[in-house]
Design an enzyme around this catalytic site. Sequence first.
Site, short mmCIF file in Angstrom:
data_model
loop_
_atom_site.label_atom_id
_atom_site.label_comp_id
_atom_site.label_asym_id
_atom_site.label_seq_id
_atom_site.Cartn_x
_atom_site.Cartn_y
_atom_site.Cartn_z
N GLY A 213 -19.18 4.66 3.18
CA GLY A 213 -18.27 5.67 2.63
C GLY A 213 -18.78 6.25 1.34
O GLY A 213 -18.01 6.54 0.41
N ALA A 214 -20.11 6.49 1.27
CA ALA A 214 -20.73 6.89 0.00
C ALA A 214 -20.74 8.40 -0.21
O ALA A 214 -21.32 8.87 -1.19
CB ALA A 214 -22.17 6.37 -0.04
N GLY B 188 -15.43 10.03 -3.29
CA GLY B 188 -14.57 9.05 -3.93
C GLY B 188 -15.32 7.91 -4.59
O GLY B 188 -16.39 8.11 -5.18
N GLY C 9 -16.95 5.44 -3.33
CA GLY C 9 -18.26 5.17 -2.77
C GLY C 9 -19.35 6.02 -3.38
O GLY C 9 -20.46 5.54 -3.64
N SER D 171 -7.57 -3.77 -2.23
CA SER D 171 -6.49 -2.99 -2.82
C SER D 171 -5.46 -3.92 -3.45
O SER D 171 -5.35 -5.09 -3.06
CB SER D 171 -5.82 -2.14 -1.73
OG SER D 171 -4.64 -1.52 -2.21
N TYR E 169 -1.57 -0.32 6.49
CA TYR E 169 -2.65 -0.40 5.49
C TYR E 169 -2.56 -1.71 4.72
O TYR E 169 -3.57 -2.41 4.54
CB TYR E 169 -2.55 0.78 4.54
CG TYR E 169 -3.64 0.84 3.49
CD1 TYR E 169 -4.87 1.41 3.77
CD2 TYR E 169 -3.42 0.35 2.21
CE1 TYR E 169 -5.86 1.48 2.81
CE2 TYR E 169 -4.41 0.41 1.24
CZ TYR E 169 -5.63 0.98 1.54
OH TYR E 169 -6.62 1.03 0.57
#
Length: 227
Positions: free
Chosen positions: A12-13, A16, A18, A128, A141
Amino acid sequence: MELKDAVAVVTGANRGLGRHLAEQLVREGAKVYAAARRPQSVDVAGAIPVRLDVTDEESIQAAAAVAPDATLLINNAGISTGTPLIVSELDAVRLEMETNFFGPLAVTRAFAPVIEGNGGGAVVNVLSVLSWWHPAGVGAYAAAKAAAWAQTNAVREELAPRGITVSALHVGFMDTDMAADISAEKADPADVAAQVLHGIANGLPEVLADETTRTIKQSLATALSPA
């Protein structure tokens, strides 16, 4: 772990947290494989774009083959669909679990032998505050992140004899696309990324990135109140 000698894979780079992690690792002197479902969306100078979809086993194995020198894995990719557990379609709940629990596990399973073969290293799971706090409106989630916390703790014990440390980031809302529609205090993802890198460098098992997260963690022993 010396970051300047690390060979990092960041999922996920492309945006955000990442993206900030990849950028800061490059600045520290690490070699960085910046992984995303659409590698053409990665624009981190100095990083190597790699296709990786955490819900696609074939792409995970291909990414592990592309990065045979990896010593650090940061499982950052994830989704948040705002799915309650009772009134929503089960497919939506399953999507959260596939992406936020099974995805990081599959990536870790693929890269653990790579990291071990390179003399050991580290795995970081981006979790989280909702690992411990479970609002009904985002039940899927929260359940996935709670499961991922348990995964992190179990995998830490399992990989320790193989020379791989495992740690977790816990954080509340960050000023990223995922939290764009939320009106609340948000952490700066650049600051959170810096805390993660400090944790990696110092072998910390957990990084609690904001005051809300630290408060919630401390409250875990508090008795539940009636609904």
